[in-house]
Enzyme design. Structure first.
Site, short mmCIF file in Angstrom:
data_model
loop_
_atom_site.label_atom_id
_atom_site.label_comp_id
_atom_site.label_asym_id
_atom_site.label_seq_id
_atom_site.Cartn_x
_atom_site.Cartn_y
_atom_site.Cartn_z
N SER A 320 0.80 -1.23 0.00
CA SER A 320 0.00 0.00 0.00
C SER A 320 0.83 1.27 0.00
CB SER A 320 -0.91 0.03 1.23
OG SER A 320 -1.77 -1.08 1.25
N HIS A 414 -7.27 -0.40 6.29
CA HIS A 414 -6.87 -1.80 6.49
C HIS A 414 -7.01 -2.23 7.95
CE1 HIS A 414 -5.58 -2.77 2.44
NE2 HIS A 414 -4.93 -1.61 2.37
#
Length: 484
Positions: A320, A414
């Protein structure tokens, strides 16, 4: 009790008369055309007794849609502000019905519940009935999604901002959350055999790692890659959210190895090489669905799909971006420079090593180099900055908060899903965008499936962040060295 149906009937007649009255009224600040369109298209609220038999309003709804689409960029904020302000809730009626609820507190339960139900009905803004009619038109749901996207833009740039418009935004978000709940979504895998227009939209909507050409999109839906989207039956051929996955044998630490890798000569996948799924890009394609939970459901559905396809798959992780780390660190440096606290970011040895390379005011010159990405041209500076920047990045992800949760939006996403901050990777994205947003650092958020639900509930309840030993070690170093 008899006076309450009468009260509703009187109000309904008055509202109906207004909606059918002549167009020759005095011009308002919104202009007579806007007033006339709203009078014709926003139906009167039905009396409580007729609430379950709403008349079809297809023609007025179509007129509203057509009129709005014909408005210019400067007119739309004015039009929606007027809709929200003039066709919302009847506050006088709400007040009366609140009094009625108080009056019947000591009466039987049935009377009280009916009074409360009348009150609930009176709280529905008048424009909400228009929205319910529009969503029944072909393309109506997409229109409402785009309408909310406009409202979000107006509120963000202050083109229009009022309590009523903010309320309308909240009501639309609630409606869309219901319309786009997981039970109404379709999971689709995109392949090179998918339609050209769908592939084109996937390319256009990619917000994390831009797709350069058709060869690039072919690679991202080819062997050892997966691309999944959610669609909705009311918005055919419109991806709502897109997830790109790389199938590997390890947890990747570099995005260029995924998105810029030469096309594989293999036409079939070797299942034995696939043990890990890397979620390397997730992009929402409809701004009007902002705040509507789609990404969490998409990742969970994709994990289930991959487990069926690859039963032996044991590792699930993201790779990410860290979109605002650079911005945060520049602000921190500026504050330390202003306060004259130059030794609260780096160790004495780090500061001296940087000073040996940079002439002049160290932090000011370093800040300039970090702003224009010139630092990556110096191998020595790259080597020296790795330790402090990794240390500061770990603190940014773990220690910097917003409303109790992680400040970084990707980390917050997340962590809400139950992932663990597992690893940060130096120079994992050396593209101009990657260097500008996070000095090239990327994060792996790892999903341990057996712990994900517990982690998610814990984070949402207490904001406790689960992190690996690497992250916790870097955070401890930062707390010792840097005074943030």
């Amino acid at each position: 009790m008899a006076r309450w149906p009468l009260l509703w009937a009187q109000r309904w007649k008055a509202a109906t008369w207004l909606s059918l009255s002549s167009r020759g009224g005095s011009a308002s600040t919104a202009g007579p055309d806007m007033d006339d369109v709203l009078r014709r298209t926003v139906a009167a609220v039905l009396p409580y007794e007729m609430r379950e038999k709403p008349a079809l309003q297809e023609a007025p709804s179509r007129e509203f849609v057509q009129f709005y689409r014909g408005l210019g960029a400067a007119e739309r904020p004015l039009f929606l502000t007027k809709l929200a302000a003039d066709y919302g809730t009847d506050h006088g009626l709400v007040s009366e019905l609140c009094g009625r609820v108080r009056e019947v507190q000591s009466r039987d339960l049935g009377t009280l519940l009916q009074a409360e139900d009348r009150l609930r009905y009176s709280l529905i803004p008048r424009y909400k009935f228009l929205i319910s009619h529009i969503c029944r038109l072909e393309g109506g749901v997409k229109f409402i999604v785009d309408l909310r996207a406009d409202i979000l833009q107006f509120l963000q740039n202050k083109t229009a901002d009022s309590p009523q418009l903010r309320e309308m935004n909240g009501i639309l978000k609630t409606l869309l959350s219901d319309w786009f709940s997981i039970g109404f979504l379709n999971l689709e895998r995109i392949t090179w055999q998918s339609s050209c227009d769908l592939l084109q939209k996937i390319s256009e909507y990619e917000a994390v790692h831009p797709i350069r050409n058709w060869a690039d999109i072919k690679r991202r839906v080819g062997t050892y890659r997966r691309c999944y989207v959610f669609t909705h039956n009311a918005m055919p051929r419109e991806p709502l959210i897109v997830l790109h996955v790389a199938l590997t044998d390890n947890i990747s630490n570099n995005i260029q190895a995924i998105v810029r890798k030469d096309p594989s000569l293999e036409t079939t996948e070797d299942v034995n090489k696939i043990t890990t799924a890397i979620f390397y890009s997730i992009s929402s394609s409809q701004r009007g669905l902002q705040g509507v939970e789609l990404g969490t459901y998409l990742i969970k559905q994709v994990v289930k799909e991959l487990q069926v396809e690859f039963p032996h798959m044991s590792q699930f992780s993201s790779l990410s971006p860290i979109p605002d780390f650079t911005k945060w660190l520049r602000g921190t440096l500026s504050f330390k420079i202003k306060e004259g606290k130059l030794n609260q970011i780096f160790t004495e040895l780090e500061y001296k090593e940087i000073q040996d390379i940079i002439e002049g005011p160290v932090l000011e010159k370093l800040q300039h180099l970090l702003c224009n990405n010139e630092w990556v041209k110096s191998d020595k500076l790259v080597q020296i900055l790795e330790t402090p920047l990794m240390r500061l990045c770990a603190w940014y992800l773990y220690g910097e908060k917003h409303r109790g949760g992680a400040l970084d939006p990707v980390a917050n996403f997340h962590l809400q899903n139950g992932a663990v901050i597992w690893r940060i990777n130096w120079l994992a994205d050396t593209s101009p965008r990657g260097l500008s947003s996070s000095f090239g650092i990327m994060a792996n958020y790892r999903y341990f499936l057996e712990d994900a639900n517990r982690n998610s509930a814990q984070y949402l309840r207490t904001r406790q962040i689960e992190a690996s030993k690497q992250i916790l070690s870097l955070v401890a170093q930062c707390q010792t060295i840097s005074k943030l």
